[in-house]
Design a protein around this motif. Structure first.
Motif, PDB file in Angstrom:
ATOM      1  N   ASN A   1       0.663  -1.134  -0.273  1.00 35.29           N
ATOM      2  CA  ASN A   1       0.153  -0.073  -0.122  1.00 35.29           C
ATOM      3  C   ASN A   1       0.822   1.350   0.091  1.00 35.29           C
ATOM      4  OD1 ASN A   1      -2.531  -1.685   0.041  1.00 35.29           O
ATOM      5  ND2 ASN A   1      -2.535  -1.695   2.252  1.00 35.29           N
ATOM      6  N   GLY A   2       2.088   1.071   0.711  1.00 33.53           N
ATOM      7  CA  GLY A   2       2.878   2.392   0.668  1.00 33.53           C
ATOM      8  C   GLY A   2       3.796   2.544  -0.378  1.00 33.53           C
TER       9      GLY A   2
ATOM     10  N   ASP B   1       3.510   5.606  -2.930  1.00 32.78           N
ATOM     11  CA  ASP B   1       3.676   6.966  -2.378  1.00 32.78           C
ATOM     12  C   ASP B   1       5.362   7.008  -2.220  1.00 32.78           C
ATOM     13  OD1 ASP B   1       1.180   7.522  -2.043  1.00 32.78           O
ATOM     14  OD2 ASP B   1       0.946   6.687   0.162  1.00 32.78           O
TER      15      ASP B   1
ATOM     16  N   ASP C   1       6.852   7.952  -5.531  1.00 36.96           N
ATOM     17  CA  ASP C   1       6.429   9.398  -5.830  1.00 36.96           C
ATOM     18  C   ASP C   1       7.532  10.385  -5.244  1.00 36.96           C
ATOM     19  OD1 ASP C   1       4.261   8.888  -7.505  1.00 36.96           O
ATOM     20  OD2 ASP C   1       2.812   9.013  -5.888  1.00 36.96           O
ATOM     21  N   MET C   2       7.661   9.985  -3.963  1.00 35.79           N
ATOM     22  CA  MET C   2       8.561  10.782  -3.087  1.00 35.79           C
ATOM     23  C   MET C   2      10.103  10.472  -3.666  1.00 35.79           C
ATOM     24  SD  MET C   2       7.011  10.132   0.745  1.00 35.79           S
ATOM     25  CE  MET C   2       8.565  11.311   1.465  1.00 35.79           C
TER      26      MET C   2
ATOM     27  N   LEU D   1       8.924   8.247   5.696  1.00 38.27           N
ATOM     28  CA  LEU D   1       7.884   7.309   5.702  1.00 38.27           C
ATOM     29  C   LEU D   1       7.603   6.615   7.101  1.00 38.27           C
ATOM     30  CD1 LEU D   1       8.240   5.464   2.252  1.00 38.27           C
ATOM     31  CD2 LEU D   1       6.619   7.279   2.845  1.00 38.27           C
TER      32      LEU D   1
ATOM     33  N   SER E   1       3.947   7.047   8.522  1.00 40.72           N
ATOM     34  CA  SER E   1       2.971   6.593   7.819  1.00 40.72           C
ATOM     35  C   SER E   1       3.176   5.034   7.541  1.00 40.72           C
ATOM     36  CB  SER E   1       2.836   7.406   6.404  1.00 40.72           C
ATOM     37  OG  SER E   1       3.682   7.195   5.804  1.00 40.72           O
ATOM     38  N   TYR E   2       4.328   4.629   7.041  1.00 39.19           N
ATOM     39  CA  TYR E   2       4.538   3.174   6.762  1.00 39.19           C
ATOM     40  C   TYR E   2       5.970   2.665   7.251  1.00 39.19           C
ATOM     41  CZ  TYR E   2       1.187   4.403   3.182  1.00 39.19           C
ATOM     42  OH  TYR E   2       0.138   4.789   2.492  1.00 39.19           O
TER      43      TYR E   2
ATOM     44  N   ARG F   1       0.334   3.468  -9.024  1.00 36.63           N
ATOM     45  CA  ARG F   1      -0.714   4.374  -8.710  1.00 36.63           C
ATOM     46  C   ARG F   1      -1.938   3.713  -9.332  1.00 36.63           C
ATOM     47  NH1 ARG F   1       2.563   8.673  -9.422  1.00 36.63           N
ATOM     48  NH2 ARG F   1       1.648   9.242 -11.350  1.00 36.63           N
TER      49      ARG F   1
ATOM     50  N   ARG G   1      -2.941   0.323  -7.541  1.00 36.14           N
ATOM     51  CA  ARG G   1      -3.350   0.688  -6.146  1.00 36.14           C
ATOM     52  C   ARG G   1      -4.904   0.802  -6.317  1.00 36.14           C
ATOM     53  NH1 ARG G   1      -0.772   4.762  -1.942  1.00 36.14           N
ATOM     54  NH2 ARG G   1      -1.329   6.457  -3.967  1.00 36.14           N
TER      55      ARG G   1
END
Length: 336
Positions: A185-186, A189, A192-193, A215, A218-219, A284, A287
């Motif tokens: 799931n992470g 992201d 992208d970062m 991260l 969040s992850y 993306r 997901r």
């Protein structure tokens, strides 16, 4: 006291399987009593020599001015209490040991003694719950007039032991599933970062370090994996090997594909930023597809819940009075 009297007393206390339970308990006690002597790992003479050399070097360093309180750079695990049982708690085959370590690493347990600790917990839970089962059977047969049946006795003794043996494995597999889902799931992201960092002028290694810091909240599992990759690259390991190890630890197919793309981009000299941009867009989209798939499953699950918890009470309300009237009419007709 004769053997027949002891057998009769055991049958009265534990039921028909009393002698077998007593023999099993005696055997378990004998095994537990002899395990420390049998499993005690002998000290290697070379390790003794190395330990003495390290001790002398530490004492010599402590006597020198300015070297007091020098810290150890690595934790060698010399204080591990399970070290003497390593021959019993760890696989003998190198391939099995490697697979066990990879399995524990997928769950997030990266310690050098993770496999040994896992098998120690398995053994302790199995023996402990086996003892609880024996105590329960003994207490029940001593307090109740009718003792337990032989089949129920065996299930009451062996069932908790089997559950205790497989409970740690279930826990590790559950941790692997949760960790894999978090990484999957992470990962978009994170890509992208990482793309932003690379386009801002940072190298791939510096971008990985930056992403691992961002991260953490969040992850945390994915941040830990990126941090491990950064440390291994700093240590001088080959970057393709580090990335392949990252894909193997994560257990996510998307990460394995990303690693393949990065290795090929590095080998053929193509733009890493362009590869990251295309792959991040693909991640993306995947997901979003996973979210749509989960959303499409909701109506089916709600239909099953509706059928199970709504239709039966509705049928009882609608058909129940008619059935009651029919039963009353049938009784009145039978009396006539």
């Amino acid at each position: 006291m004769s053997i027949s009297a002891i057998t009769d007393a055991l049958k009265d206390m534990f039921g028909p399987m009393g002698p077998m339970i007593a023999l099993g308990a005696l055997a378990a006690l004998m095994v537990l009593a002899t395990l420390p002597a049998l499993l005690k790992k002998r000290d290697d003479p070379i390790e003794k020599l190395r330990a003495s050399i390290r001790t002398q070097a530490a004492n010599a360093g402590a006597q020198r001015p300015g070297t007091a309180g020098a810290q150890r750079l690595r934790n060698d695990g010399g204080n591990d209490k399970l070290e003497k049982f390593a021959d019993f708690l760890e696989p003998k085959n190198k391939e099995e040991m490697s697979e066990s370590r990879k399995w524990m690493q997928k769950a997030g347990y990266r310690g050098a003694n993770a496999v040994r600790t896992f098998h120690a917990i398995q053994f302790a839970l199995a023996i402990g719950l086996l003892g609880l089962g024996l105590a329960y059977v003994a207490f029940y047969n001593a307090t109740k007039a009718v003792p337990l049946d032989s089949t129920i006795t065996i299930m009451a003794i062996l069932g908790p032991a089997v559950m205790g043996y497989y409970a740690p494995k279930y826990w590790v597999n559950k941790r692997i599933g949760a960790r894999t889902a978090e990484i999957a799931n992470g990962f978009p992201d994170a890509l992208d970062m990482l793309l932003v960092c690379v386009e801002a002028g940072l190298s791939l290694d510096q971008g990985i370090i930056r992403v691992s810091k961002e991260l953490v909240s969040s992850y945390p599992a994915l941040a830990e994996e990126f941090e491990t990759v950064a440390h291994e690259v700093k240590a001088g390991m080959d970057k393709p090997s580090v990335l392949r190890a990252f894909a193997e630890r994560s257990g996510v197919p998307d990460v394995a594909s990303f690693v393949t793309v990065m290795i090929q981009s590095q080998q053929f000299g193509t733009s890493i930023a362009e590869a990251l941009r295309l792959y991040a867009a693909d991640m993306r989209d995947k997901r979003v597809m996973r979210a749509e798939e989960a959303a499409n499953k909701i109506p089916v699950k709600m239909t099953l819940g509706t059928m199970m918890f709504t239709v039966p009470p509705l049928l009882i309300i609608l058909v129940g009075p008619s059935i009651h009237d029919m039963m009353e009419n049938f009784k009145s007709m039978s009396q006539l």
